[in-house]
Design a protein around this motif. Structure first.
Motif, PDB file in Angstrom:
ATOM      1  N   GLU A 101       0.809  -1.214   0.000  1.00 17.16           N
ATOM      2  CA  GLU A 101       0.000   0.000   0.000  1.00 17.16           C
ATOM      3  C   GLU A 101       0.839   1.259   0.000  1.00 17.16           C
ATOM      4  O   GLU A 101       0.318   2.358  -0.158  1.00 17.16           O
ATOM      5  N   GLY A 102       2.126   1.110   0.235  1.00 17.24           N
ATOM      6  CA  GLY A 102       3.031   2.266   0.135  1.00 17.24           C
ATOM      7  C   GLY A 102       2.840   3.317   1.206  1.00 17.24           C
ATOM      8  O   GLY A 102       3.047   4.510   0.959  1.00 17.24           O
ATOM      9  N   MET A 103       2.482   2.892   2.391  1.00 18.04           N
ATOM     10  CA  MET A 103       2.229   3.876   3.456  1.00 18.04           C
ATOM     11  C   MET A 103       3.509   4.197   4.212  1.00 18.04           C
ATOM     12  O   MET A 103       4.464   3.420   4.227  1.00 18.04           O
ATOM     13  N   ARG A 104       3.487   5.319   4.886  1.00 21.25           N
ATOM     14  CA  ARG A 104       4.608   5.712   5.718  1.00 21.25           C
ATOM     15  C   ARG A 104       4.408   5.182   7.148  1.00 21.25           C
ATOM     16  O   ARG A 104       3.322   4.746   7.511  1.00 21.25           O
ATOM     17  N   TYR A 105       5.488   5.269   7.915  1.00 27.32           N
ATOM     18  CA  TYR A 105       5.427   4.789   9.297  1.00 27.32           C
ATOM     19  C   TYR A 105       4.271   5.420  10.059  1.00 27.32           C
ATOM     20  O   TYR A 105       3.543   4.737  10.796  1.00 27.32           O
ATOM     21  N   GLU A 106       4.085   6.734   9.867  1.00 31.78           N
ATOM     22  CA  GLU A 106       3.059   7.430  10.661  1.00 31.78           C
ATOM     23  C   GLU A 106       1.667   6.898  10.349  1.00 31.78           C
ATOM     24  O   GLU A 106       0.851   6.714  11.257  1.00 31.78           O
ATOM     25  N   ASP A 107       1.418   6.688   9.078  1.00 29.40           N
ATOM     26  CA  ASP A 107       0.091   6.193   8.688  1.00 29.40           C
ATOM     27  C   ASP A 107      -0.142   4.784   9.220  1.00 29.40           C
ATOM     28  O   ASP A 107      -1.233   4.462   9.702  1.00 29.40           O
ATOM     29  N   ILE A 108       0.909   3.967   9.116  1.00 26.15           N
ATOM     30  CA  ILE A 108       0.768   2.593   9.604  1.00 26.15           C
ATOM     31  C   ILE A 108       0.531   2.611  11.111  1.00 26.15           C
ATOM     32  O   ILE A 108      -0.299   1.868  11.645  1.00 26.15           O
ATOM     33  N   ALA A 109       1.265   3.472  11.802  1.00 26.98           N
ATOM     34  CA  ALA A 109       1.096   3.571  13.256  1.00 26.98           C
ATOM     35  C   ALA A 109      -0.317   4.032  13.604  1.00 26.98           C
ATOM     36  O   ALA A 109      -0.915   3.577  14.579  1.00 26.98           O
ATOM     37  N   GLU A 110      -0.844   4.926  12.776  1.00 25.36           N
ATOM     38  CA  GLU A 110      -2.197   5.421  13.020  1.00 25.36           C
ATOM     39  C   GLU A 110      -3.221   4.310  12.807  1.00 25.36           C
ATOM     40  O   GLU A 110      -4.179   4.170  13.567  1.00 25.36           O
ATOM     41  N   ILE A 111      -3.006   3.512  11.784  1.00 23.14           N
ATOM     42  CA  ILE A 111      -3.956   2.439  11.475  1.00 23.14           C
ATOM     43  C   ILE A 111      -3.929   1.367  12.559  1.00 23.14           C
ATOM     44  O   ILE A 111      -4.964   0.912  13.040  1.00 23.14           O
ATOM     45  N   LEU A 112      -2.717   0.987  12.928  1.00 23.08           N
ATOM     46  CA  LEU A 112      -2.602  -0.130  13.864  1.00 23.08           C
ATOM     47  C   LEU A 112      -2.599   0.319  15.324  1.00 23.08           C
ATOM     48  O   LEU A 112      -2.595  -0.515  16.227  1.00 23.08           O
ATOM     49  N   LYS A 113      -2.601   1.651  15.504  1.00 28.62           N
ATOM     50  CA  LYS A 113      -2.653   2.199  16.869  1.00 28.62           C
ATOM     51  C   LYS A 113      -1.497   1.688  17.728  1.00 28.62           C
ATOM     52  O   LYS A 113      -1.675   1.227  18.852  1.00 28.62           O
ATOM     53  N   VAL A 114      -0.296   1.765  17.161  1.00 28.16           N
ATOM     54  CA  VAL A 114       0.909   1.449  17.926  1.00 28.16           C
ATOM     55  C   VAL A 114       1.918   2.559  17.658  1.00 28.16           C
ATOM     56  O   VAL A 114       1.793   3.286  16.672  1.00 28.16           O
ATOM     57  N   PRO A 115       2.924   2.687  18.496  1.00 32.44           N
ATOM     58  CA  PRO A 115       3.921   3.745  18.270  1.00 32.44           C
ATOM     59  C   PRO A 115       4.723   3.516  17.002  1.00 32.44           C
ATOM     60  O   PRO A 115       4.830   2.386  16.508  1.00 32.44           O
ATOM     61  N   ILE A 116       5.302   4.581  16.492  1.00 31.14           N
ATOM     62  CA  ILE A 116       6.099   4.489  15.267  1.00 31.14           C
ATOM     63  C   ILE A 116       7.304   3.575  15.470  1.00 31.14           C
ATOM     64  O   ILE A 116       7.691   2.818  14.569  1.00 31.14           O
ATOM     65  N   GLY A 117       7.903   3.639  16.640  1.00 30.55           N
ATOM     66  CA  GLY A 117       9.055   2.780  16.917  1.00 30.55           C
ATOM     67  C   GLY A 117       8.684   1.303  16.811  1.00 30.55           C
ATOM     68  O   GLY A 117       9.476   0.484  16.339  1.00 30.55           O
ATOM     69  N   THR A 118       7.473   0.993  17.244  1.00 25.92           N
ATOM     70  CA  THR A 118       7.006  -0.395  17.141  1.00 25.92           C
ATOM     71  C   THR A 118       6.851  -0.804  15.684  1.00 25.92           C
ATOM     72  O   THR A 118       7.201  -1.927  15.309  1.00 25.92           O
TER      73      THR A 118
END
Lengths: 196, 453
Positions: free
Chosen positions: A148-165
Motif C-alpha cells: 500500500e506504500g504507506m509511511r510509518y506514521e500512517d501505519i502507526a495510526e492504522i494499527l494504533k501502535v507507536p512508530i518505533g514499534t
C-alpha cells in the motif's frame, strides 16, 4: 482529510446514503487489494471489505475527522480481518489464481496484466506462500508498507501502535520473509510437482 | 560481522524512512561491507517483489452488495437516545407509600409470604373445623346444656338455635364437669372430650421377600462382553521422539486395519505438508486434482489418504516425517493424531468413495501358501495358474519393487454419505499400482480434517 471526503461524510450523516456509495466506489479497490493480501481468500476479502464499510457507515458519527478517512477505514478493515481470521482459524493458501498457476478467470481486472502475471506466477506463488506463513503482525506491516506504500506514521495510526514499534516490526518482518524465501531460492528439485 | 543494530539500519533503509544522519551511516556501511551490501540487495529484492504484486480488483458486484446491506440497516439510535422506562418495575415507578421514617423497605417476597401464611392459616383452620364433625364427637356434643348450665337438660332458650331437623340424640355418659359442646363449636384444646375411638389400621400383607438363599435362582442372563480399547491419541509434534513413533508402531501392529485422524487448522497446507512428508518417506502419493481444487475453494475441508503398502513402522516413520515438515512452519498446521482400528463403517465409506471395495479388511495370502508359491518344486511341471501369474506380473502396471503407493481423495462423510470419486484418474492409477498386499502391511485410512469436523 480531503474536502471531498469531508463533504461526502457530512452528506451521509445528513441522511444521504448515496454519498456513502461514492466513498465505497472510491476506496473499495484499494481496501480489497489490502484485504486479500491479509486473508488470502477472495470470498473472505470481500466479506472483510463489506463488513468494514458497514461498520464504518454505522460508526460514521464517531469519526472525528482528525485523520484521513481512508486511514480510519483501513483500521476498521484490519480489525475486521483479524476477527475473521480468528473466527475461521485458517489461512488458505492463496492459489486463487487456480491450481494450474494461471489467472483467476473470475477476476479479469485491469489490475492484473495477463502477460506479466504468467511470467512471474512462480515468483508470486512463492512469495504468497511465504506471506501466508508470516505471523499476522508481520504480514500487516508488510502489506501496508510495501503493497500500500504507506509511511510509518500512517501505519502507526492504522494499527494504533507507536512508530518505533512499526519500525521494529517491519525489521523483523523483512528478516522473517527473507528466511522463508531462502529455501525456495536454493531448491532446484524438479520433483516439487504433484504426482497426478 | 553485521550486528543487529546495523541490520535494523539496513531494513530501515529498505523502508525508505531514514533520517539524513542515518542515510549517511547506511551509505558508509554499504560502501565498506560486502556482507551488508548482499543483505541489502536481497531485502531490497524482496521489497521489489512485494511492490510488484499485481493489484487484485474487487468483484464487480461488491459495491452493490455493500449498498444493499447498508440499505437494509434500520436507523441506529444515537448515544443520546434515552431508553424507555421500565413498566412499573423500577422503584421510581411505584406509587409512593406512606412509610414510617426509619422503617426498612420491605423486599418483594414479603407480600408473597404473607399470602402464603394466610393460606396456611385458613387451611389449618378448615382442617381443624371439619375434623370436629366426626360421628363420636357429634354424638357427644349435640343437644347438650349450654355453657354454664350443668343440668344436662335441654334449655328451651337455646333450642331455637338448633336446626329444626336435628333430633336430640342420646348423649354419651358425660360427667357434670364437662361443659356443653355444640356441633358448631370449636373444641378448645383444654376441653377434655373423652377418649377418641381407636381405629386399628390393618397393615397390608407384606411383599414377598426374595431371599437370595431361598429364592429360586434367576434365569441365566448372557452379557456380551466388549473389549474397549483406548484410542491412541498424541500430538503430531510429539513424533519427533522415537518412543512416540514406537508406541504408534506398536499400536498399529495388530491384525487389523486402522484409521488415523490428523487434526489440522489448515486443510490445504496440511495436504501440502503431507505430500512433502510422503516424498521424504518414499511414499508415492497420488493426489486427486479435483480434491485439491475443492480444498482450495473451501468446498471441501477434509481429505483421506489410503495406502496398504506400509508396515506399522513405516507409518510411524511417515508421521515422524510429517512432524518434521510441520516443524518448519509457524504456526504449526497439525494438532492431534488419533488412531483407532478401522470400523466396518469406515470400510463402507471407503467403498462409497472408491466405487469398489478396496479390501480394507482383506487379509494377505497365508504365509504357507506364499512360501509354496515362491519356491515351487522344480521337478514338478509349472501349473497353468503359476504361468498366468508370471505373465500377469510382467505385463501388469508399473509397480516397481519397493514402491509404496498411496492415494489422496476428498473425505466428506460428515454430510451423511461419502462422495463417490471412482472416476478420479489418480485413484485408477493407484488401484493399478497397488499390487498384492504384503503380509506385514497395515491397510490404513488417514483422514486429514479440521478439529471440529
Amino acid at each position: 482529510m480531503s474536502d471531498d471526503d469531508r463533504q461526502l461524510i457530512a452528506e451521509c450523516l445528513g441522511g444521504q446514503r448515496d454519498a456513502f456509495g461514492v466513498l465505497v466506489t472510491r476506496y473499495q479497490a484499494r481496501l480489497y487489494n489490502a484485504a486479500i493480501r491479509l486473508v488470502d481468500n477472495p470470498e473472505d476479502a470481500a466479506d472483510v471489505v463489506q463488513d468494514a464499510f458497514l461498520n464504518a457507515f454505522q460508526s460514521l458519527h464517531s469519526f472525528k475527522g482528525d485523520a484521513e478517512f481512508f486511514t480510519w477505514l483501513y483500521r476498521i478493515a484490519f480489525n475486521t480481518a483479524i476477527s475473521l481470521k480468528r473466527k475461521k482459524r485458517a489461512a488458505v493458501s492463496l492459489d486463487a489464481v487456480g491450481p494450474d498457476g494461471g489467472i483467476d478467470p473470475d477476476d479479469p481486472s485491469e489490475y492484473v496484466k495477463p502477460g506479466l502475471a504468467l511470467e512471474r506466477s512462480e515468483d508470486e506463488r512463492q512469495l504468497q506462500d511465504a506471506m501466508v506463513r508470516l505471523s499476522h503482525e508481520h504480514r500487516e506491516v508488510l502489506v501496508l508498507k510495501d503493497i500500500e506504500g504507506m509511511r510509518y506514521e500512517d501505519i502507526a495510526e492504522i494499527l494504533k501502535v507507536p512508530i518505533g514499534t512499526i519500525r521494529s516490526r517491519l525489521h523483523r518482518a523483512r528478516l522473517e520473509l527473507r528466511e522463508l524465501l531462502q529455501p525456495t531460492e536454493t531448491d532446484t528439485d524438479p520433483e516439487n510437482e504433484e504426482h497426478s | 560481522m553485521i550486528t543487529d543494530d546495523l541490520l535494523q539500519l539496513i531494513t530501515a533503509g529498505i523502508d525508505g524512512e531514514l533520517t539524513p544522519l542515518e542515510s549517511r551511516r547506511l551509505s558508509r556501511l554499504l560502501n565498506s561491507s560486502a556482507e551488508a551490501r548482499a543483505i541489502h540487495s536481497k531485502l531490497q529484492a524482496d521489497r521489489n517483489k512485494l511492490q510488484a504484486l499485481p493489484r487484485i480488483a474487487p468483484p464487480p458486484e461488491l459495491q452493490s452488495r455493500v449498498m444493499a446491506r447498508i440499505a437494509s440497516l434500520t436507523p441506529v439510535p444515537s448515544r443520546l437516545t434515552k431508553l424507555p422506562p421500565r413498566p412499573n418495575t423500577s422503584p421510581k415507578a411505584e406509587p409512593a407509600r406512606k412509610s414510617l421514617p426509619f422503617a426498612p423497605k420491605s423486599p418483594r417476597w414479603v407480600p408473597v409470604a404473607i399470602a402464603a401464611s394466610l393460606l396456611l392459616c385458613v387451611t389449618t383452620g378448615s382442617f381443624l373445623f371439619f375434623n370436629q364433625k366426626n360421628p363420636q364427637q357429634t354424638v357427644r356434643s349435640t343437644a347438650r346444656a349450654p355453657l354454664g348450665n350443668h343440668s344436662g337438660a335441654s334449655d328451651p332458650a337455646w333450642a331455637k338455635w338448633l336446626p329444626a331437623e336435628s333430633a336430640p340424640r342420646p348423649s354419651a355418659p358425660i360427667g357434670r364437669d364437662l361443659p356443653p359442646v355444640f356441633e358448631h363449636t370449636i373444641v378448645r384444646k383444654d376441653t377434655p372430650v373423652g377418649p377418641a375411638p381407636v381405629v386399628i389400621a390393618i397393615a397390608p400383607t407384606p411383599r414377598a421377600v426374595y431371599d437370595i438363599f431361598t429364592h429360586q435362582p434367576l434365569p441365566e442372563t448372557h452379557f456380551e462382553t466388549v473389549e474397549v480399547r483406548i484410542p491412541f491419541l498424541k500430538l503430531v509434534a510429539d513424533f519427533d521422539r522415537e518412543d512416540t513413533r514406537e508406541q504408534l508402531a506398536k499400536e498399529l501392529n495388530q491384525p487389523t486395519s486402522y484409521r488415523i485422524d490428523l487434526f489440522t487448522r489448515n486443510p490445504v497446507r496440511a495436504v501440502e505438508l503431507f505430500r512433502e512428508a510422503s516424498k521424504a518417506a518414499g511414499v508415492n502419493l497420488l493426489i486427486d486434482a479435483n480434491t485439491l481444487t475443492q480444498l482450495q475453494k473451501r468446498t471441501a475441508n477434509a481429505s483421506v489418504i489410503y495406502t496398504e503398502s506400509l508396515t506399522a513402522e513405516e507409518i510411524a516413520a511417515l508421521i515422524g516425517k510429517l512432524n518434521a515438515e510441520d516443524a518448519k512452519v509457524s504456526p504449526h498446521v497439525f494438532d492431534m493424531l488419533h488412531a483407532l482400528p478401522a470400523s466396518p463403517h469406515d470400510a463402507s465409506d471407503l467403498k462409497g468413495i472408491f466405487g469398489i471395495d478396496p479390501g480394507l479388511f482383506k487379509r494377505p495370502a497365508d504365509k504357507v501358501n506364499e512360501k509354496s508359491e515362491r519356491t515351487p518344486d522344480p521337478s514338478k511341471p509349472l501349473s497353468a495358474g503359476t504361468a498366468d501369474q508370471i505373465v500377469k506380473s510382467v505385463l501388469s502396471g508399473p509397480t516397481k519393487p519397493g514402491e509404496k503407493p498411496a492415494v489422496l481423495l476428498m473425505w466428506n462423510v460428515a454430510q451423511g454419505r461419502p462422495i463417490p470419486q471412482a472416476n478420479s484418474a489418480e485413484l485408477k492409477q493407484f488401484l493399478a499400482k497397488r499390487g498384492d498386499r504384503k503380509a506385514n502391511a497395515v491397510p490404513v485410512i488417514i483422514v486429514i480434517r479440521p478439529g471440529n469436523g
